[in-house]
Motif scaffolding. Structure first.
Motif, PDB file in Angstrom:
ATOM      1  N   SER A 171      14.938 -59.439 -55.096  1.00 44.17           N
ATOM      2  CA  SER A 171      14.391 -60.520 -54.284  1.00 44.17           C
ATOM      3  C   SER A 171      15.340 -60.931 -53.168  1.00 44.17           C
ATOM      4  O   SER A 171      14.934 -61.554 -52.201  1.00 44.17           O
ATOM      5  CB  SER A 171      14.051 -61.723 -55.167  1.00 44.17           C
ATOM      6  OG  SER A 171      15.220 -62.190 -55.794  1.00 44.17           O
TER       7      SER A 171
ATOM      8  N   GLN B 135       2.481 -60.402 -58.638  1.00 42.86           N
ATOM      9  CA  GLN B 135       3.824 -60.773 -58.198  1.00 42.86           C
ATOM     10  C   GLN B 135       3.869 -62.231 -57.745  1.00 42.86           C
ATOM     11  O   GLN B 135       4.816 -62.951 -58.063  1.00 42.86           O
ATOM     12  CB  GLN B 135       4.274 -59.855 -57.071  1.00 42.86           C
ATOM     13  CG  GLN B 135       5.692 -60.070 -56.648  1.00 42.86           C
ATOM     14  CD  GLN B 135       6.182 -58.991 -55.697  1.00 42.86           C
ATOM     15  OE1 GLN B 135       5.579 -57.951 -55.561  1.00 42.86           O
ATOM     16  NE2 GLN B 135       7.273 -59.264 -55.030  1.00 42.86           N
TER      17      GLN B 135
ATOM     18  N   CYS C   7       3.810 -64.362 -60.921  1.00 44.75           N
ATOM     19  CA  CYS C   7       5.095 -64.300 -61.631  1.00 44.75           C
ATOM     20  C   CYS C   7       6.170 -65.062 -60.867  1.00 44.75           C
ATOM     21  O   CYS C   7       6.969 -65.789 -61.479  1.00 44.75           O
ATOM     22  CB  CYS C   7       5.527 -62.847 -61.833  1.00 44.75           C
ATOM     23  SG  CYS C   7       4.624 -61.985 -63.127  1.00 44.75           S
ATOM     24  N   ASN C   8       6.219 -64.905 -59.548  1.00 41.42           N
ATOM     25  CA  ASN C   8       7.198 -65.644 -58.745  1.00 41.42           C
ATOM     26  C   ASN C   8       6.994 -67.149 -58.899  1.00 41.42           C
ATOM     27  O   ASN C   8       7.959 -67.898 -59.025  1.00 41.42           O
ATOM     28  CB  ASN C   8       7.094 -65.261 -57.270  1.00 41.42           C
ATOM     29  CG  ASN C   8       7.617 -63.878 -57.000  1.00 41.42           C
ATOM     30  OD1 ASN C   8       8.324 -63.287 -57.800  1.00 41.42           O
ATOM     31  ND2 ASN C   8       7.253 -63.342 -55.849  1.00 41.42           N
ATOM     32  N   TRP C   9       5.752 -67.578 -58.876  1.00 37.77           N
ATOM     33  CA  TRP C   9       5.454 -69.000 -59.034  1.00 37.77           C
ATOM     34  C   TRP C   9       5.914 -69.493 -60.404  1.00 37.77           C
ATOM     35  O   TRP C   9       6.538 -70.540 -60.519  1.00 37.77           O
ATOM     36  CB  TRP C   9       3.955 -69.222 -58.854  1.00 37.77           C
ATOM     37  CG  TRP C   9       3.513 -70.607 -59.179  1.00 37.77           C
ATOM     38  CD1 TRP C   9       3.682 -71.724 -58.428  1.00 37.77           C
ATOM     39  CD2 TRP C   9       2.840 -71.017 -60.376  1.00 37.77           C
ATOM     40  NE1 TRP C   9       3.133 -72.816 -59.082  1.00 37.77           N
ATOM     41  CE2 TRP C   9       2.623 -72.403 -60.270  1.00 37.77           C
ATOM     42  CE3 TRP C   9       2.397 -70.347 -61.509  1.00 37.77           C
ATOM     43  CZ2 TRP C   9       1.986 -73.127 -61.262  1.00 37.77           C
ATOM     44  CZ3 TRP C   9       1.760 -71.065 -62.495  1.00 37.77           C
ATOM     45  CH2 TRP C   9       1.569 -72.443 -62.357  1.00 37.77           C
TER      46      TRP C   9
ATOM     47  N   ARG D 258      12.004 -54.636 -49.270  1.00 33.36           N
ATOM     48  CA  ARG D 258      11.029 -55.028 -50.288  1.00 33.36           C
ATOM     49  C   ARG D 258       9.667 -54.407 -50.003  1.00 33.36           C
ATOM     50  O   ARG D 258       8.957 -53.992 -50.915  1.00 33.36           O
ATOM     51  CB  ARG D 258      10.905 -56.545 -50.368  1.00 33.36           C
ATOM     52  CG  ARG D 258      12.078 -57.183 -51.084  1.00 33.36           C
ATOM     53  CD  ARG D 258      11.870 -58.652 -51.250  1.00 33.36           C
ATOM     54  NE  ARG D 258      11.999 -59.261 -49.913  1.00 33.36           N
ATOM     55  CZ  ARG D 258      11.664 -60.492 -49.624  1.00 33.36           C
ATOM     56  NH1 ARG D 258      11.162 -61.273 -50.528  1.00 33.36           N
ATOM     57  NH2 ARG D 258      11.827 -60.957 -48.406  1.00 33.36           N
TER      58      ARG D 258
ATOM     59  N   LYS E  38       9.827 -69.432 -60.646  1.00 31.24           N
ATOM     60  CA  LYS E  38      10.422 -70.426 -59.749  1.00 31.24           C
ATOM     61  C   LYS E  38      10.328 -71.808 -60.373  1.00 31.24           C
ATOM     62  O   LYS E  38      11.286 -72.578 -60.351  1.00 31.24           O
ATOM     63  CB  LYS E  38       9.721 -70.415 -58.396  1.00 31.24           C
ATOM     64  CG  LYS E  38      10.293 -71.398 -57.417  1.00 31.24           C
ATOM     65  CD  LYS E  38       9.556 -71.328 -56.104  1.00 31.24           C
ATOM     66  CE  LYS E  38      10.097 -72.368 -55.152  1.00 31.24           C
ATOM     67  NZ  LYS E  38       9.306 -72.486 -53.960  1.00 31.24           N
TER      68      LYS E  38
ATOM     69  N   SER F 217       5.453 -60.700 -67.344  1.00 31.00           N
ATOM     70  CA  SER F 217       4.813 -59.972 -66.243  1.00 31.00           C
ATOM     71  C   SER F 217       3.835 -58.930 -66.779  1.00 31.00           C
ATOM     72  O   SER F 217       2.784 -58.698 -66.186  1.00 31.00           O
ATOM     73  CB  SER F 217       5.861 -59.338 -65.332  1.00 31.00           C
ATOM     74  OG  SER F 217       6.700 -58.469 -66.039  1.00 31.00           O
TER      75      SER F 217
ATOM     76  N   TYR G 160       8.431 -55.330 -61.427  1.00 32.65           N
ATOM     77  CA  TYR G 160       8.755 -56.731 -61.161  1.00 32.65           C
ATOM     78  C   TYR G 160      10.184 -57.075 -61.568  1.00 32.65           C
ATOM     79  O   TYR G 160      10.897 -57.748 -60.828  1.00 32.65           O
ATOM     80  CB  TYR G 160       7.767 -57.661 -61.881  1.00 32.65           C
ATOM     81  CG  TYR G 160       8.016 -59.103 -61.530  1.00 32.65           C
ATOM     82  CD1 TYR G 160       7.611 -59.599 -60.299  1.00 32.65           C
ATOM     83  CD2 TYR G 160       8.693 -59.952 -62.389  1.00 32.65           C
ATOM     84  CE1 TYR G 160       7.861 -60.913 -59.938  1.00 32.65           C
ATOM     85  CE2 TYR G 160       8.940 -61.266 -62.050  1.00 32.65           C
ATOM     86  CZ  TYR G 160       8.524 -61.736 -60.817  1.00 32.65           C
ATOM     87  OH  TYR G 160       8.790 -63.032 -60.464  1.00 32.65           O
TER      88      TYR G 160
END
Length: 166
Positions: free
Chosen positions: A88, A142, A145-147, A95, A150, A32, A83
């Motif tokens: 989550s 974000q 990073c989430n992608w 959030r 995941k 991140s 992050y």
């Protein structure tokens, strides 16, 4: 005075990364950090080229017009801490509050730097455009990073299913 502030940002940033990111999450923190570094470089390259902001005191004045400590270390570390420590599983409202407070604190810090030091100077940007800039940077980082994480988790899940079926 500016040199002491930059040194303090390096020290506090390093200590913050070590203290506020659990050792098991350092890989996520480093990723991140690097992702935010790339995105802030792209966005700030535009704002500096358009003379919306400038950095009177820089570490390498002939190499770049951008502040190395802020753009390449301190703000990316702050995003990495944000992050890794975001929850989550919490509700959407909590959030949003976490995001809003974090962006507001970073913007306040940036405005204090702009007002009382020569590390950063805004020619055509105001506090709310800085807040929107940080909000954009954090949101895009974000999402990326989430992608990434995941996809990594789903890949590991597929590997587990394949080993259990055999």
């Amino acid at each position: 005075m500016e040199h002491w502030i930059m040194l303090a940002m390096w020290l506090f940033g390093t200590a913050g990364f070590i203290l506020f990111i659990p050792r098991k999450d350092w890989r996520m923190g480093f990723f991140s950090f690097l992702l935010f570094q790339a995105i802030i470089w792209l966005v700030d390259m535009i704002t500096f080229a358009l003379d919306w902001q400038h950095a009177p005191v820089r570490e390498f004045p002939k190499a770049t017009h951008m502040p190395l400590t802020l753009d390449y270390f301190f703000y990316p570390v702050s995003f990495a801490i944000y992050y890794v420590n975001k929850k989550s599983k919490d509700g959407l409202w909590s959030r949003f509050i976490y995001f809003f407070v974090w962006i507001s604190v970073i913007t306040l810090f940036d405005n204090v730097l702009e007002r009382y030091t020569d590390l950063i100077a805004y020619d055509k940007m105001t506090w709310y455009t800085i807040w929107l800039d940080f909000g954009f940077l954090y949101s895009v980082s974000q999402v990326c990073c989430n992608w990434y994480f995941k996809d990594r988790d789903s890949f590991q899940t597929e590997q587990r299913w394949e080993t259990h079926e055999n």
